[in-house]
Design an enzyme around this catalytic site. Structure first.
Site, PDB file in Angstrom:
ATOM      1  N   LYS A 115       0.826  -1.217   0.000  1.00 25.97           N
ATOM      2  CA  LYS A 115       0.000   0.000   0.000  1.00 25.97           C
ATOM      3  C   LYS A 115       0.858   1.265   0.000  1.00 25.97           C
ATOM      4  O   LYS A 115       0.470   2.265  -0.587  1.00 25.97           O
ATOM      5  CB  LYS A 115      -0.961  -0.003   1.192  1.00 25.97           C
ATOM      6  CG  LYS A 115      -2.021  -1.079   1.044  1.00 25.97           C
ATOM      7  CD  LYS A 115      -3.327  -0.764   1.720  1.00 25.97           C
ATOM      8  CE  LYS A 115      -4.390  -1.732   1.216  1.00 25.97           C
ATOM      9  NZ  LYS A 115      -5.624  -1.725   1.930  1.00 25.97           N
ATOM     10  N   LYS A 217      -5.421  -9.711  -6.659  1.00 24.64           N
ATOM     11  CA  LYS A 217      -6.570  -9.873  -5.761  1.00 24.64           C
ATOM     12  C   LYS A 217      -7.717  -8.945  -6.190  1.00 24.64           C
ATOM     13  O   LYS A 217      -7.463  -7.804  -6.586  1.00 24.64           O
ATOM     14  CB  LYS A 217      -6.092  -9.489  -4.354  1.00 24.64           C
ATOM     15  CG  LYS A 217      -7.022  -9.815  -3.226  1.00 24.64           C
ATOM     16  CD  LYS A 217      -6.376  -9.446  -1.895  1.00 24.64           C
ATOM     17  CE  LYS A 217      -6.505  -7.975  -1.600  1.00 24.64           C
ATOM     18  NZ  LYS A 217      -7.451  -7.618  -0.546  1.00 24.64           N
ATOM     19  N   LYS A 220     -11.036  -3.328  -3.611  1.00 24.35           N
ATOM     20  CA  LYS A 220     -11.892  -2.131  -3.650  1.00 24.35           C
ATOM     21  C   LYS A 220     -11.233  -1.008  -4.433  1.00 24.35           C
ATOM     22  O   LYS A 220     -11.907  -0.184  -5.045  1.00 24.35           O
ATOM     23  CB  LYS A 220     -12.118  -1.608  -2.228  1.00 24.35           C
ATOM     24  CG  LYS A 220     -12.929  -2.503  -1.333  1.00 24.35           C
ATOM     25  CD  LYS A 220     -12.890  -1.891   0.071  1.00 24.35           C
ATOM     26  CE  LYS A 220     -13.525  -2.766   1.105  1.00 24.35           C
ATOM     27  NZ  LYS A 220     -12.950  -2.551   2.431  1.00 24.35           N
TER      28      LYS A 220
HETATM   29  N1  AQP Z   1     -10.178 -10.581  -2.868  1.00 24.22           N
HETATM   30  C1  AQP Z   1     -10.513 -11.050  -1.680  1.00 24.22           C
HETATM   31  N2  AQP Z   1     -10.789 -12.352  -1.494  1.00 24.22           N
HETATM   32  C2  AQP Z   1     -11.141 -12.840  -0.270  1.00 24.22           C
HETATM   33  N3  AQP Z   1     -11.234 -12.067   0.820  1.00 24.22           N
HETATM   34  C3  AQP Z   1     -10.966 -10.759   0.688  1.00 24.22           C
HETATM   35  N4  AQP Z   1     -10.980  -9.729   1.564  1.00 24.22           N
HETATM   36  C4  AQP Z   1     -10.622  -8.581   0.926  1.00 24.22           C
HETATM   37  N5  AQP Z   1     -10.383  -8.837  -0.349  1.00 24.22           N
HETATM   38  C5  AQP Z   1     -10.591 -10.175  -0.553  1.00 24.22           C
HETATM   39  C6  AQP Z   1     -11.338  -9.876   2.968  1.00 24.22           C
HETATM   40  O1  AQP Z   1     -12.411  -8.990   3.243  1.00 24.22           O
HETATM   41  C7  AQP Z   1     -12.318  -8.585   4.604  1.00 24.22           C
HETATM   42  C8  AQP Z   1     -12.479  -7.102   4.711  1.00 24.22           C
HETATM   43  O2  AQP Z   1     -11.436  -6.460   4.013  1.00 24.22           O
HETATM   44  P1  AQP Z   1     -11.051  -4.976   4.330  1.00 24.22           P
HETATM   45  O3  AQP Z   1     -12.252  -4.184   4.561  1.00 24.22           O
HETATM   46  O4  AQP Z   1     -10.003  -4.936   5.358  1.00 24.22           O
HETATM   47  O5  AQP Z   1     -10.538  -4.476   2.978  1.00 24.22           O
HETATM   48  P2  AQP Z   1      -9.311  -4.816   2.176  1.00 24.22           P
HETATM   49  O6  AQP Z   1      -8.684  -6.131   2.461  1.00 24.22           O
HETATM   50  O7  AQP Z   1      -8.436  -3.632   2.266  1.00 24.22           O
HETATM   51  O8  AQP Z   1     -10.095  -4.898   0.827  1.00 24.22           O
HETATM   52  P3  AQP Z   1      -9.476  -4.611  -0.509  1.00 24.22           P
HETATM   53  O9  AQP Z   1     -10.528  -4.764  -1.514  1.00 24.22           O
HETATM   54  O10 AQP Z   1      -8.253  -5.420  -0.688  1.00 24.22           O
HETATM   55  O11 AQP Z   1      -9.139  -3.070  -0.389  1.00 24.22           O
HETATM   56  P4  AQP Z   1      -7.919  -2.313  -0.982  1.00 24.22           P
HETATM   57  O12 AQP Z   1      -8.227  -2.170  -2.416  1.00 24.22           O
HETATM   58  O13 AQP Z   1      -7.926  -1.012  -0.235  1.00 24.22           O
HETATM   59  O14 AQP Z   1      -6.707  -3.139  -0.722  1.00 24.22           O
HETATM   60  C9  AQP Z   1     -10.981  -9.085   5.139  1.00 24.22           C
HETATM   61  O15 AQP Z   1     -11.200 -10.250   5.915  1.00 24.22           O
HETATM   62  C10 AQP Z   1     -10.223  -9.426   3.891  1.00 24.22           C
HETATM   63  O16 AQP Z   1      -9.291 -10.477   4.112  1.00 24.22           O
END
Ligand code: AQP
Length: 354
Positions: A115, A217, A220
């Site tokens: 990040k 992956k 968001k």
């Molecule tokens: N692609 C994924 N597959 C399975 N699980 C996932 N999680 C996130 N992406 C995947 C799981 O969702 C939960 C909440 O995640 P978060 O709110 O902490 O967000 P994040 O992991 O930051 O989501 P993103 O989409 O990956 O955001 P960005 O784009 O900001 O990096 C967690 O349990 C996570 O493991």
């Protein structure tokens, strides 16, 4: 000797674009775990501000994630649903954990490296310290089990390291105050104040990949909306995104091993398996040898059948912000009472006067 009472804790960031990965990797498991556990589910707004957020958009997202929890089937009366910033003990314990965790431990966290990218000097201190706040989120409730996607595994290992170091550093004091709880670590039994939390990372969708690139992956923050299925997408949008999902030109293999080195095919099969609650092997038995032109419509129908009712209910709930706010307030009060009990013990263990 007392034992830790099993308690499930997990959180989701209100950072917009909740997607199928968040649902299959996390929220759907939250729902399943309610039947047999006490659960605390948190909208982690303090985590969201480790990168810049627009205040109005943040409020909207907090309500939207709460709506996703409720629409998916989480019961906020039997369990606890709240947003993190309502319970200041999370931030207080995080500070104490900042003083327990070592710089070297945090420097190894791959999520920070990804990040922060090349501009590390410009990343917030909060982004670096994110995992100590996550450890505090869990341990302020002495949570024993945490359902998450595969990307959070390293952070949970760090939460265990922090708990273990706290238990070791203050072992005499914990014993003197009679606050120790017995737990098994490997073949031995140890005594400590904080549990060594177990991750729950299982099933066929622990890492849902982008629909545009099977090696990335689903996320968001991906600039391409076609890369993910958002929980708010309508039926036509879901079908379009699946139709446009990147694939290779081969038909689906007739053996599961045939998915190796075919990341996009593997991802779509994994999504189908998770949504249908069957194994990947079963998907291959049902669709092996078929072209994507046959498999994709079946996947789209399944995704719409499972996700459209959630999207509809989310829309209804988001239209009733007073209800959502009441759920968060009630959850915050109940969570705060548990968190304050823990913080009282922690202040005593540290020798703070109160
Ligand atoms: N692609 C994924 N597959 C399975 N699980 C996932 N999680 C996130 N992406 C995947 C799981 O969702 C939960 C909440 O995640 P978060 O709110 O902490 O967000 P994040 O992991 O930051 O989501 P993103 O989409 O990956 O955001 P960005 O784009 O900001 O990096 C967690 O349990 C996570 O493991």
């Amino acid at each position: 000797m007392s034992q830790f009472t099993p308690l499930v804790f997990s959180g989701v960031q209100p950072t917009g674009n909740l997607h199928l990965g968040n649902y299959l990797g996390a929220i759907r498991k939250f729902v399943a775990l309610q039947a047999t556990n006490n659960c605390i589910y948190c909208v982690v707004d303090l985590h969201a501000i480790t990168v810049p957020q627009d205040p109005k958009e943040l409020s909207r997202s907090i309500r939207e994630v709460t709506a996703a929890f409720l629409a998916s089937g989480i019961d906020p009366k039997k369990h606890i649903v709240f947003n993190q910033s309502r319970v200041p003990q999370h931030a207080e314990l995080a500070w104490i954990f900042n003083c327990i965790a070592r710089m070297g431990w945090l420097s190894r966290m791959t999520q920070f490296k990804e990040k922060a990218g090349k501009d590390r000097e410009n990343a917030s201190v909060g982004l670096f310290a994110y995992p100590t706040l996550m450890a505090a989120d869990i341990l302020v409730y002495r949570g024993t089990h945490v359902p998450v996607g595969d990307d959070q595994k390293q952070h949970l290992e760090l939460a265990r390291d922090i708990a273990q170091k706290f238990n070791n550093d203050f072992s005499d004091r914990i014993a003197e105050l009679g606050l120790g709880v017995e737990m098994a670590v490997g073949d031995t039994t140890v005594n400590g104040y904080f549990p060594l939390t177990e991750p729950i990372i299982e099933g066929s969708a622990t890492r849902v990949m982008s629909l545009r690139d099977g090696l990335k992956k689903m996320s968001k923050s991906d600039p391409s909306d076609l890369s993910r299925i958002n929980l708010t997408d309508d039926a036509d949008t879901i079908a379009k995104k699946i139709r446009k999902a990147k694939t290779d030109i081969e038909p689906l293999p007739s053996e599961e091993e045939g998915l190796e080195a075919r990341p996009e095919a593997d991802n779509l099969v994994g999504i189908y398996a998770a949504l249908a609650d069957i194994s990947r092997a079963q998907v291959i038995r049902d669709f092996g040898g078929q072209q994507f032109s046959q498999f994709k419509p079946a996947l789209a129908d399944l995704a719409v059948a499972k996700l459209a009712p959630i999207a509809d209910e989310m829309r209804r709930l988001v239209g009733d912000p007073a209800h959502i706010d009441a759920v968060l307030k009630d959850g915050g009060e109940r969570a705060g009472a548990i968190a304050e009990k823990t913080m009282g013990d922690v202040r005593d263990i540290l020798g703070m006067l109160r």
